[in-house]
Design an enzyme around this catalytic site. Structure first.
Site, short mmCIF file in Angstrom:
data_model
loop_
_atom_site.label_atom_id
_atom_site.label_comp_id
_atom_site.label_asym_id
_atom_site.label_seq_id
_atom_site.Cartn_x
_atom_site.Cartn_y
_atom_site.Cartn_z
N LYS A 278 33.44 -22.01 -88.46
CA LYS A 278 32.83 -20.88 -87.73
C LYS A 278 33.80 -19.71 -87.81
O LYS A 278 34.97 -19.84 -87.42
CB LYS A 278 32.56 -21.27 -86.27
CG LYS A 278 32.19 -20.08 -85.38
CD LYS A 278 31.82 -20.51 -83.95
CE LYS A 278 31.65 -19.32 -83.02
NZ LYS A 278 31.35 -19.69 -81.63
N ASP A 283 33.29 -12.18 -80.70
CA ASP A 283 32.12 -12.69 -79.99
C ASP A 283 32.00 -11.99 -78.64
O ASP A 283 32.66 -12.38 -77.68
CB ASP A 283 32.25 -14.22 -79.82
CG ASP A 283 31.03 -14.82 -79.12
OD1 ASP A 283 30.03 -14.09 -78.96
OD2 ASP A 283 31.08 -16.01 -78.76
N LYS A 290 29.01 -11.41 -72.63
CA LYS A 290 30.01 -12.16 -71.87
C LYS A 290 30.46 -11.31 -70.68
O LYS A 290 30.68 -10.11 -70.83
CB LYS A 290 31.21 -12.49 -72.75
CG LYS A 290 30.92 -13.58 -73.77
CD LYS A 290 32.17 -14.04 -74.48
CE LYS A 290 31.87 -15.09 -75.53
NZ LYS A 290 31.41 -16.37 -74.97
N ASP A 301 37.54 -16.34 -82.14
CA ASP A 301 36.34 -17.13 -82.37
C ASP A 301 36.12 -17.38 -83.87
O ASP A 301 35.14 -17.97 -84.27
CB ASP A 301 35.14 -16.41 -81.74
CG ASP A 301 34.05 -17.37 -81.31
OD1 ASP A 301 34.35 -18.56 -81.12
OD2 ASP A 301 32.89 -16.93 -81.16
N ASP A 361 24.68 -15.72 -76.96
CA ASP A 361 26.08 -16.13 -76.93
C ASP A 361 26.28 -17.52 -77.54
O ASP A 361 27.40 -17.94 -77.78
CB ASP A 361 26.58 -16.10 -75.47
CG ASP A 361 28.09 -16.05 -75.39
OD1 ASP A 361 28.72 -15.87 -76.44
OD2 ASP A 361 28.62 -16.20 -74.28
N GLU A 363 25.93 -18.30 -80.55
CA GLU A 363 25.71 -17.75 -81.88
C GLU A 363 26.37 -18.58 -82.98
O GLU A 363 25.93 -18.56 -84.12
CB GLU A 363 26.24 -16.30 -81.94
CG GLU A 363 27.76 -16.14 -82.16
CD GLU A 363 28.62 -16.77 -81.08
OE1 GLU A 363 28.14 -16.91 -79.94
OE2 GLU A 363 29.79 -17.13 -81.37
N ARG A 365 26.52 -21.79 -83.58
CA ARG A 365 25.65 -22.81 -84.19
C ARG A 365 24.62 -22.17 -85.12
O ARG A 365 24.19 -22.77 -86.09
CB ARG A 365 24.99 -23.63 -83.07
CG ARG A 365 24.14 -22.82 -82.14
CD ARG A 365 23.91 -23.51 -80.80
NE ARG A 365 25.12 -23.53 -79.98
CZ ARG A 365 25.19 -24.05 -78.76
NH1 ARG A 365 24.13 -24.63 -78.23
NH2 ARG A 365 26.30 -24.03 -78.07
N1 BES Z 1 32.80 -18.62 -78.74
C1 BES Z 1 32.20 -19.20 -77.61
C2 BES Z 1 32.88 -20.47 -77.14
C3 BES Z 1 34.29 -20.34 -76.65
C4 BES Z 1 34.55 -20.32 -75.31
C5 BES Z 1 35.34 -20.35 -77.53
C6 BES Z 1 35.85 -20.24 -74.86
C7 BES Z 1 36.65 -20.26 -77.08
C8 BES Z 1 36.90 -20.23 -75.73
C9 BES Z 1 30.74 -19.54 -77.91
O1 BES Z 1 30.11 -18.76 -78.85
C10 BES Z 1 29.99 -19.41 -76.63
O2 BES Z 1 29.95 -18.35 -76.11
N2 BES Z 1 29.45 -20.53 -76.17
C11 BES Z 1 28.71 -20.55 -74.97
C12 BES Z 1 27.48 -21.39 -75.25
C13 BES Z 1 26.46 -21.29 -74.19
C14 BES Z 1 25.88 -19.90 -74.11
C15 BES Z 1 25.37 -22.27 -74.52
C16 BES Z 1 29.56 -21.22 -73.89
O3 BES Z 1 30.24 -22.19 -74.18
O4 BES Z 1 29.55 -20.73 -72.76
ZN ZN Z 2 31.36 -17.86 -80.29
ZN ZN Z 3 29.23 -16.99 -78.05
#
Ligand code: BES
Ligand code: ZN
Ligand code: ZN
Length: 512
Positions: A278, A283, A290, A301, A361, A363, A365
């Site tokens: 990824k 992000d 966020k 990210d 968010d 994204e 996947r």
């Molecule tokens: N890039 C984030 C995940 C992340 C969180 C990486 C903290 C490093 C540190 C990812 O894209 C994300 O935002 N995931 C969300 C998914 C949710 C919206 C289903 C998450 O984990 O909150």
């Molecule tokens: Zn992300």
């Molecule tokens: Zn995200």
């Protein structure tokens, strides 16, 4: 910390520092005694501070040569309890020694641990390797973004040697793997106004040119042609346009460089190890923005992709396996503008699967799905290992101690666990079940990208990804959101990016 570190074999300079080791509650071993003609080492070991605990350092001084008034520093490293010792422990020991050498400014160090390693029947190559990794990892710094407002630090170049050839070979291998890891850390550290998807592609191209790897980047119209729906949608809002980066290592020969056509049709290709990363250069969360400062640090990210690039560096420069390896980096910036993809959009993938976007968010996947479809169709994968900073949920579940691993293929999982045991990058298996797959069903499309029920987020991510992997292809998804960065200086790491996964992937391919 150091200007550079290199292992010197052949004609060596006289060492300014000698590293010895002692186990907790034990005396200096017979092989190490030869460095203690005047008993100063044993005198030092008699001091109360000399507990022999792992990581504890004690110092003594001996004449640099017979009759000389100049002295040579001896660092005696505590190796912990004899029966609990594993060669990997030397990674942390070496880091402690590296931190000390950065203070003393000495430039030539000889690592003489053959005696203690022999006492516990540990492999000198393995021990040397862990030591080399520890020195190389702890030595990482990134000053590239320091300006005139900071005085340039004075750094020494370190020369490492050993009178034990096997240990010295291990030191060289470990340092080489640390160099590849440090490449990933440099990329991770690069801010998002520099490290755009196109910039990541340039870095991959540099690597390809240096090592004769095949290189291809899909961008603009080619993304449409290849129906990379995830990249197109996630990357839409940003001026920094998305791309799919492909690198190819061919054993024993140079792949065609440049961006020539990629040989299609899996059947025409030899079985290939596929690594996917990824590579979200930033992000923001997209329209599902966020909040509460959750955006800070999201330049990292892209660390799945950075690790895969680092691993390709290790594979091409050091490991040189007999299997072909393809790396795919799905690179985009998840931003906001009136062109942004939205919650409620439906995306159709090249394998025919449709996705209802419930949260922009989630994204990662979406872009990984493109890489997975492509790999299954075009690369004839022997297996696919994918690394991503996918969910905050995995950080809640496992902290920074283990990465979350999803792998339903016993043989691949076993191989990953073996590689992880060598590199010290810990993985913990998380479960998959039909009920999780069912959680991802959408009322209007095939699947959603996130179920709003706030349950099992890391597993939801993996369950989503399985929709894009052809049955029968061994697949592992490793969520590195908790381990890709270190909050403080600990073990062989400094505060900042860890380059997690580079060494584990290198070890995975070293099994070939
Ligand atoms: N890039 C984030 C995940 C992340 C969180 C990486 C903290 C490093 C540190 C990812 O894209 C994300 O935002 N995931 C969300 C998914 C949710 C919206 C289903 C998450 O984990 O909150
Ligand atoms: Zn992300
Ligand atoms: Zn995200």
């Amino acid at each position: 910390m150091f200007e550079s570190i290199r292992v010197v074999s052949g004609k060596q300079s006289p060492p300014e520092v000698i590293v010895l080791g002692v186990f907790q509650g034990e005396k200096l071993d017979p092989a190490s005694l030869r460095y203690d003609a005047q008993n100063s080492v044993q005198t030092a070991l008699a001091r109360a501070e000399a507990t022999g605990e792992a990581g504890r350092l004690v110092e003594a001084f001996v004449p640099a040569s017979k009759g000389s008034t100049a002295t040579r520093r001896i660092i005696i490293a505590g190796l912990g309890k004899k029966d609990a010792f594993s060669p990997g422990d030397l990674r942390t020991t070496a880091a402690a020694i590296g931190r000390r050498l950065a203070q003393t400014k000495e430039k030539v160090v000889s690592v003489e641990l053959t005696g203690p390693l022999r006492e516990v029947k540990a492999d000198a190559m393995e021990g040397g390797r862990a030591f080399g990794e520890g020195l190389g990892l702890v030595g990482w710094t990134c000053d590239r973004f320091k300006g005139k407002g900071t005085d340039a630090p004075k750094r020494t170049s370190l020369e490492v040697q050993s009178t034990d050839d096997t240990l010295a070979a291990g030191l060289g291998y470990g340092l080489a793997l640390a160099r590849s890891t440090n490449l990933a850390r440099d990329l991770s550290q690069t801010p998002p106004n520099v490290a755009t998807p196109a910039w990541m592609a340039e870095q991959a191209e540099k690597l390809a040119k240096e090592f004769g790897l095949g290189f291809k980047v899909f961008s603009g119209k080619e993304l449409e042609k290849e129906r990379f729906a995830g990249l197109i949608n996630v990357g839409k809002a940003s001026e920094n346009k998305p791309c799919m980066i492909r690198l190819e290592y061919i054993p024993g020969g140079k792949a065609k460089g440049g961006s020539g056509p990629v040989k299609k049709k899996a059947g025409n290709r030899p079985e290939t190890a596929v690594l996917i990363g990824k590579t979200m250069t930033y992000d923001t969360g997209g329209l599902s923005l966020k909040v509460n400062n959750g955006m800070v640090g999201m330049k990292r990210d892209k660390d799945g992709g950075c690790a895969v690039l680092g691993a390709m560096h290790a594979i091409a420069s050091t490991v040189k396996p007999d299997t072909p390896v393809v790396a795919l980096l799905a690179a985009a910036e998840n931003s906001i503008s009136d062109e942004a993809y939205r919650p409620d959009d439906v995306i159709t993938y090249r394998n025919g699967v449709t996705v209802e976007v419930t949260n922009t968010d989630a994204e990662g996947r979406l872009v990984l799905a493109d890489a997975l479809c492509w790999a299954c169709e075009n690369e004839n994968p022997a297996f696919i290992v994918e690394l991503s900073t996918l969910t905050g949920g995995v950080v809640t579940a496992l902290g920074s101690t283990f990465a979350g691993m999803f792998c339903e293929d016993d043989a691949l999982r076993h191989r990953l666990e073996q590689a992880s045991a060598i590199s010290g990058e810990r993985v913990w298996r998380l479960p998959m079940h039909k009920e999780y797959r069912d959680m991802m069903k959408s009322p209007i499309a095939d699947i959603v990208n996130s179920n709003p029920n706030r349950k099992a987020h890391p597993i939801q991510g993996a369950a989503f990804l399985y929709n894009f992997v052809k049955d029968g292809i061994p697949f592992a998804h490793i969520d590195i959101a908790g381990v890709h960065v270190s909050d403080d200086a600990s073990g062989p790491f400094v505060k900042g990016p860890t380059g997690w996964g580079v060494r584990m992937l290198a070890d995975l391919l070293a099994q070939e």
